[in-house]
Motif scaffolding. Structure first.
Motif: not given
Length: 708
Positions: A196-210
């Motif tokens: 979940a941590s890996v997915v969260a970080v990569l999604l945050l980087i991908t979408y650049r949205s909080p």
């Protein structure tokens, strides 16, 4: 020409058209979320806590194997089915045991024997004055938790108040089993948190949205927990057992595949928001454009995993069932729950990069992937040859591949059972830590024992009691359990004792179980690999309505797998110093890589066919598809590779190897095969890529209809 043919960069929908009918879609979306919450509550309240249905870890053998037969027969002996936990006393500096130390071991053996089934068997044996051993017999039928607790009690009692340099190490079959069990203790939570941590970080980087990254993460996380509960509830009814390792891989599959589906849908939804002011219309279009590829991709993975139900090993069957349920759940949440969760909040969900009506869609932008596509289009033949050459060079690394890990090499961090085995092997044959069990008819017991002593690699044969029907003997091998030499000796031993007339001789025990497991894995590989390739080919034929395209895509996936295997073997030898891959690693890596790796080809080529049918020629269509899917597929591939790499957090070499092979393979599929090799092949073959289908003809008919 129609707006659809030009990339649908049409003017915004008039306000009147936008305000006439969002009520029903909004109601449906709210209803979907409400039913999801109610369903999750019911599943969590009524279902089991997780996917695990058995305490046993590892791949159980079929009842027809010699090891399984021996395990069943020894239950009829007075002592039952037992295995020794061997307490090894020695000095850390290698010096001989003093008389006082030997006396201490003798006194302690009585208390240690009380932990076993036969206290009188716990007699100390001193070997070369350097090592003293005490064998504590434990039941093999005990569950993993019970066995681990027994071994822990023995370890605590053996080591209590020992004065340096004297040490006590507990090894043997029960000790190895306890150490493997500890590897998986809390594994579900560890893997879930890491994934979940890996997915969260990569999604945050991908979408650049909080905000946006939270929606797919929550939906996929809910899908993962639902899948685990469904597997735990359904597995007993279909006759499969799911162990801790399968449950851990289940989470990796659901998070990996579910997030891939989410990335694809969000990307298409964002594009559609550039074309219409009505977010419900945009989501409907995005869903229609995404669903066929997700369904084809998911179906491929599900059917591929279900081929494991034909496997001999019950562990493989459990993994296949659990993975199939997990992917089906990920598809359900990705195509039903996620669209509702995305469309209700509105465009602000994308803040600060809110999509505006009238901005160009990804396929019409001169971005990185558009430039890569143009570069491939200039020299497709050279690109195809270069890409193939790179894969072949990487695949050549697999020429020296060795399979079959010894028991002591299965852990990344050396446990006490391995340390004790090494101490014992310095003064006794390496196989003494886990003797074989030799059974034969009572009348032929002596003959079979004599025959066994003549087999090269057999150190000793010791009679071990009998019943009215069976005679038992313990066989110690010269070589360590799980090694190639041990496997050869077991094979020769079985052949030799089977030649004794009317003996009905059988060879079992934990070491023989490992040998039989290796052979069963080889059988499962020969069975499953052709089935998986056939399934992938059939799904691609049905999706693309072609023959040439599916054959080329399957060929690229196979080449990518061998390239990943070769590159990974180089990594294993260079950075990890692994002596070999575990016997089930090539099969499971192949299954995950082929089934999941073909996803990216499906996403790319399905979009190519869609644009071809919409009126573009094949050349233009594949370049548009690469431009529109390049970013999202790359993000999905990097994310999936990172998710599988999470398996490396567990200290078991098998899972680390699977994670690395699949991770490298997914990156190759994402960054090389799908990015340059497949587009080059499409450009080289042109409309023949779709043979015998003719989607360009359908596109031409659409253009003619528009012109009229």
């Amino acid at each position: 020409m129609s707006p659809h043919m030009t990339g649908r960069t049409s003017r915004p929908v008039p306000h009147a058209a936008r305000t006439t009918g969002p009520r029903r879609p909004r109601t449906v979306a709210w209803l979907v979320l409400l039913l999801t919450v109610v369903g999750l509550g019911a599943v969590f309240a009524l279902g089991p806590s997780d996917a695990t249905t058995t305490e046993a870890t590892g791949a159980s053998l079929p009842a027809s194997s010699q090891s399984a037969e021996v395990a069943e027969i020894v239950k009829s002996f007075p002592a039952g089915a037992v295995a020794p936990a061997i307490v090894v006393f020695s000095n850390t500096d290698g010096s001989p045991l003093t008389a006082a130390q030997q006396e201490l071991v003798s006194q302690r053996s009585a208390s240690l024997g009380a932990f076993g089934l036969a206290p009188e068997a716990a007699r100390p044996q001193v070997v070369e004055d350097k090592v003293a051993t005490v064998a504590v017999l434990l039941p093999t039928a005990a569950g993993d938790d019970e066995n681990t607790a027994a071994v822990d009690r023995i370890r605590q009692a053996a080591s209590a108040d020992l004065a340096a340099p004297l040490q006590a190490q507990v090894t043997g079959g029960p000790a190895f089993r306890a150490d493997v069990t500890k590897v998986f203790a809390g594994a579900d939570s560890t893997l879930l948190i890491a994934t979940a941590s890996v997915v969260a970080v990569l999604l945050l980087i991908t979408y650049r949205s909080p905000v946006l990254w939270l929606v797919p993460l929550i939906v996929v996380g809910a899908g993962d927990r639902t899948a685990g509960i469904l597997v735990g509830a359904l597995a007993p009814h279909v006759g499969v057992e799911v162990d801790a390792s399968a449950a851990g891989i289940l989470s990796v599959l659901v998070f990996g595949a579910g997030t891939d589906y989410a990335l694809l849908l969000v990307s298409r939804y964002r594009d559609e928001l550039h074309l219409t002011d009505d977010r419900f219309t945009a989501m409907a279009r995005a869903w229609r454009g995404t669903a066929p590829a997700v369904l084809a991709s998911g179906t491929t993975v599900v059917l591929s995993l279900l081929t494991l139900l034909a496997a001999e090993l019950t562990g493989n069957r459990g993994l296949g069932f659990a993975g199939a349920v997990g992917i089906l759940t990920a598809m359900l949440f990705g195509l039903v729950v996620l669209p509702a969760a995305l469309v209700l909040p509105g465009r602000w969900l994308f803040w600060p990069l809110v999509p505006k009506v009238g901005d160009p869609v990804v396929a019409d932008r001169r971005g990185l992937w558009s430039r890569i596509g143009q570069g491939v289009a200039k020299r497709p033949a050279q690109v195809a040859v270069a890409g193939t050459a790179v894969l072949l060079v990487l695949a050549s690394g697999a020429l020296g591949l060795r399979t079959g890990l010894a028991q002591e090499d299965s852990f990344r961090r050396t446990p006490e059972a391995v340390l004790g085995q090494r101490t014992l092997a310095a003064v006794q044959p390496a196989g003494a830590v886990d003797p074989l069990t030799l059974l034969s008819s009572t009348a032929t017991g002596d003959q079979v024992a004599d025959a066994a002593r003549q087999v090269p690699g057999v150190s000793s044969v010791t009679p071990g009691g009998h019943t009215d029907r069976w005679a038992r003997a313990d066989v110690v091998l010269d070589s360590a359990p799980g090694t190639a030499a041990s496997d050869r000796t077991i094979d020769q031993l079985r052949r030799r004792v089977a030649q004794v007339p009317d003996s009905g001789a059988l060879v079992g025990g934990a070491t023989a179980e490992a040998y039989d497991t290796s052979r069963a894995n080889a059988h499962d590989t020969r069975l499953v690999v052709p089935l998986v390739l056939a399934i992938v080919l059939v799904v691609l034929i049905a999706l693309l309505r072609a023959l040439v395209a599916p054959l080329l895509l399957v060929a690229t996936v196979i080449l990518s797998y061998f390239a990943a295997l070769g590159a990974s073997w180089t990594v294993f030898r260079t950075f990890y110093d692994f002596p070999a891959t575990d016997t089930n690693v090539p099969l499971l890596s192949f299954l995950f890589l082929v089934a999941l790796g073909v996803d990216y080809n499906i996403f790319l080529i399905a979009r190519t066919r869609e644009d071809t049918v919409a009126g573009h020629d094949t050349r233009r269509a594949v370049l548009r598809a690469l431009a529109s899917t390049g970013g999202v597929i790359t993000s999905a591939g990097i994310l999936l590779a990172a998710v599988f790499a999470v398996l490396g957090v567990l200290p078991l070499i098998t899972l680390t190897q699977i994670g690395i092979i699949v991770g490298i393979g997914v990156l190759l599929d994402t960054l090389l095969v799908r990015t340059v090799l497949v587009p080059a092949l499409v450009l080289l073959t042109g409309r023949r890529f779709w043979w015998p289908g003719r989607p360009e003809t359908a596109g031409g008919s659409k253009r003619a209809g528009v012109a009229e």
